[in-house]
Design a protein around this motif. Sequence first.
Motif, PDB file in Angstrom:
ATOM      1  N   ALA A 245      17.312  53.778  52.286  1.00 35.70           N
ATOM      2  CA  ALA A 245      16.999  52.519  51.600  1.00 35.70           C
ATOM      3  C   ALA A 245      16.312  51.546  52.551  1.00 35.70           C
ATOM      4  N   HIS A 246      16.796  51.458  53.785  1.00 40.08           N
ATOM      5  CA  HIS A 246      16.154  50.585  54.765  1.00 40.08           C
ATOM      6  C   HIS A 246      14.753  51.090  55.106  1.00 40.08           C
ATOM      7  N   ALA A 247      14.603  52.419  55.171  1.00 40.19           N
ATOM      8  CA  ALA A 247      13.278  52.987  55.427  1.00 40.19           C
ATOM      9  C   ALA A 247      12.324  52.652  54.282  1.00 40.19           C
ATOM     10  N   ARG A 248      12.835  52.695  53.062  1.00 39.01           N
ATOM     11  CA  ARG A 248      11.999  52.350  51.900  1.00 39.01           C
ATOM     12  C   ARG A 248      11.553  50.893  51.986  1.00 39.01           C
ATOM     13  N   LEU A 249      12.450  50.015  52.416  1.00 41.91           N
ATOM     14  CA  LEU A 249      12.070  48.616  52.604  1.00 41.91           C
ATOM     15  C   LEU A 249      10.970  48.504  53.647  1.00 41.91           C
ATOM     16  N   TYR A 250      11.143  49.192  54.782  1.00 45.37           N
ATOM     17  CA  TYR A 250      10.133  49.105  55.832  1.00 45.37           C
ATOM     18  C   TYR A 250       8.778  49.602  55.334  1.00 45.37           C
ATOM     19  N   TYR A 251       8.747  50.768  54.707  1.00 48.22           N
ATOM     20  CA  TYR A 251       7.454  51.328  54.289  1.00 48.22           C
ATOM     21  C   TYR A 251       6.811  50.503  53.175  1.00 48.22           C
ATOM     22  N   THR A 252       7.621  49.827  52.376  1.00 45.50           N
ATOM     23  CA  THR A 252       7.054  48.913  51.383  1.00 45.50           C
ATOM     24  C   THR A 252       6.356  47.751  52.088  1.00 45.50           C
ATOM     25  N   LEU A 253       7.015  47.194  53.086  1.00 45.28           N
ATOM     26  CA  LEU A 253       6.380  46.125  53.864  1.00 45.28           C
ATOM     27  C   LEU A 253       5.114  46.626  54.551  1.00 45.28           C
ATOM     28  N   GLU A 254       5.160  47.846  55.069  1.00 41.57           N
ATOM     29  CA  GLU A 254       3.997  48.402  55.757  1.00 41.57           C
ATOM     30  C   GLU A 254       2.819  48.543  54.802  1.00 41.57           C
ATOM     31  N   GLN A 255       3.080  49.080  53.615  1.00 42.59           N
ATOM     32  CA  GLN A 255       2.004  49.261  52.641  1.00 42.59           C
ATOM     33  C   GLN A 255       1.413  47.928  52.196  1.00 42.59           C
ATOM     34  N   LEU A 256       2.225  46.893  52.194  1.00 47.01           N
ATOM     35  CA  LEU A 256       1.742  45.563  51.784  1.00 47.01           C
ATOM     36  C   LEU A 256       1.150  44.780  52.948  1.00 47.01           C
ATOM     37  N   GLY A 257       1.141  45.371  54.143  1.00 43.98           N
ATOM     38  CA  GLY A 257       0.588  44.697  55.310  1.00 43.98           C
ATOM     39  C   GLY A 257       1.441  43.540  55.796  1.00 43.98           C
ATOM     40  N   LEU A 258       2.755  43.643  55.617  1.00 44.34           N
ATOM     41  CA  LEU A 258       3.650  42.530  55.921  1.00 44.34           C
ATOM     42  C   LEU A 258       4.588  42.789  57.097  1.00 44.34           C
ATOM     43  N   VAL A 259       4.423  43.896  57.789  1.00 49.24           N
ATOM     44  CA  VAL A 259       5.356  44.218  58.869  1.00 49.24           C
ATOM     45  C   VAL A 259       5.319  43.167  59.972  1.00 49.24           C
ATOM     46  N   ASP A 260       4.138  42.788  60.411  1.00 46.44           N
ATOM     47  CA  ASP A 260       4.044  41.811  61.498  1.00 46.44           C
ATOM     48  C   ASP A 260       4.738  40.502  61.135  1.00 46.44           C
ATOM     49  N   ARG A 261       4.627  40.091  59.872  1.00 44.87           N
ATOM     50  CA  ARG A 261       5.202  38.812  59.450  1.00 44.87           C
ATOM     51  C   ARG A 261       6.693  38.893  59.174  1.00 44.87           C
ATOM     52  N   LEU A 262       7.164  40.045  58.644  1.00 46.72           N
ATOM     53  CA  LEU A 262       8.528  40.093  58.128  1.00 46.72           C
ATOM     54  C   LEU A 262       9.465  41.056  58.853  1.00 46.72           C
ATOM     55  N   GLN A 263       8.991  41.785  59.864  1.00 42.58           N
ATOM     56  CA  GLN A 263       9.861  42.741  60.534  1.00 42.58           C
ATOM     57  C   GLN A 263      11.080  42.058  61.167  1.00 42.58           C
ATOM     58  N   ALA A 264      10.863  40.987  61.883  1.00 41.37           N
ATOM     59  CA  ALA A 264      11.990  40.278  62.506  1.00 41.37           C
ATOM     60  C   ALA A 264      12.937  39.731  61.442  1.00 41.37           C
ATOM     61  N   GLY A 265      12.390  39.250  60.327  1.00 39.19           N
ATOM     62  CA  GLY A 265      13.217  38.742  59.243  1.00 39.19           C
ATOM     63  C   GLY A 265      14.049  39.826  58.591  1.00 39.19           C
ATOM     64  N   ALA A 266      13.490  41.033  58.484  1.00 39.87           N
ATOM     65  CA  ALA A 266      14.247  42.146  57.922  1.00 39.87           C
ATOM     66  C   ALA A 266      15.422  42.513  58.823  1.00 39.87           C
ATOM     67  N   PHE A 267      15.199  42.511  60.127  1.00 42.39           N
ATOM     68  CA  PHE A 267      16.300  42.742  61.059  1.00 42.39           C
ATOM     69  C   PHE A 267      17.402  41.695  60.861  1.00 42.39           C
ATOM     70  N   ARG A 268      17.024  40.432  60.768  1.00 42.30           N
ATOM     71  CA  ARG A 268      18.022  39.373  60.606  1.00 42.30           C
ATOM     72  C   ARG A 268      18.787  39.531  59.297  1.00 42.30           C
ATOM     73  N   ALA A 269      18.064  39.867  58.232  1.00 44.62           N
ATOM     74  CA  ALA A 269      18.694  40.001  56.924  1.00 44.62           C
ATOM     75  C   ALA A 269      19.742  41.114  56.937  1.00 44.62           C
ATOM     76  N   VAL A 270      19.385  42.251  57.504  1.00 44.30           N
ATOM     77  CA  VAL A 270      20.280  43.407  57.478  1.00 44.30           C
ATOM     78  C   VAL A 270      21.386  43.297  58.505  1.00 44.30           C
ATOM     79  N   HIS A 271      21.007  42.992  59.747  1.00 44.04           N
ATOM     80  CA  HIS A 271      21.994  43.068  60.822  1.00 44.04           C
ATOM     81  C   HIS A 271      22.777  41.774  61.024  1.00 44.04           C
ATOM     82  N   ASP A 272      22.126  40.634  60.922  1.00 38.15           N
ATOM     83  CA  ASP A 272      22.802  39.364  61.177  1.00 38.15           C
ATOM     84  C   ASP A 272      23.427  38.768  59.915  1.00 38.15           C
TER      85      ASP A 272
END
Length: 226
Positions: free
Chosen positions: A108-135
């Motif tokens: 499920a987390h991989a699906r979230l990452y690849y969705t962000l990648e396909q939308l070109g949003l990894v650079d903007r939201l990768q750190a936020g995804a870490f915070r959402a899941v882990h913190d």
Amino acid sequence: MNSKSLLRSTVLLAVAVAVGISASPVQAGATTHQVTSGGVQFVKLDHPQPVRESALTEAVEFFWYDCVHSQALEQPLQAWAEKHRADVALRRVPAVWPGSRDEAVQRAHARLYYTLEQLGLVDRLQAGAFRAVHDERLDVTTEATATDWAVRQGVDGQAFGRTYRSAVVNQSVDEAAAAFTRYGINELPTVVIQGEYRTSPTRAGGVEAMPEVLDRLVQQEREHSR
């Protein structure tokens, strides 16, 4: 970060390593031996993995949003990739350990990452995804919960949902699981340089030491290719 989160990350890592050793068949691509050079440790794959055709050296990061060490590497790795923009292509692979007790969550987390990648949003939201899941301990393991998080980050919900369900994202998640077995990954985060050398916190001497190890490996690869 509190001690409970750190303990959970450590336990998850230990479980994943145990699963990777006991449940994954030995494959040629996973055969490795340790190399020590100038006090820097890394692993050399006896059977190098294919790299994408490019004039740049390929760096592949294996990570998990629910891993404290992966989160700690995110900012240093971004800075390292920026420094090497002219000579290194960074590719990320989210953790999917086949057969582990966390496989469903990892997928499920991989699906979230690849969705962000396909939308070109990894650079903007990768750190936020870490915070959402882990913190923040948010549940982003379904389309509804992942979309809800993405919309709160300013992402178009319909575009996110279409991409989340897409065939290309399905395929990418399956390929991530295959890559973990093929590369013989047993620790997070791990970074592989040019499909041949890999390093991780225990090999490098901590997350903070990994960029220096990566510098040495890129330089070594550059010298070998001359």
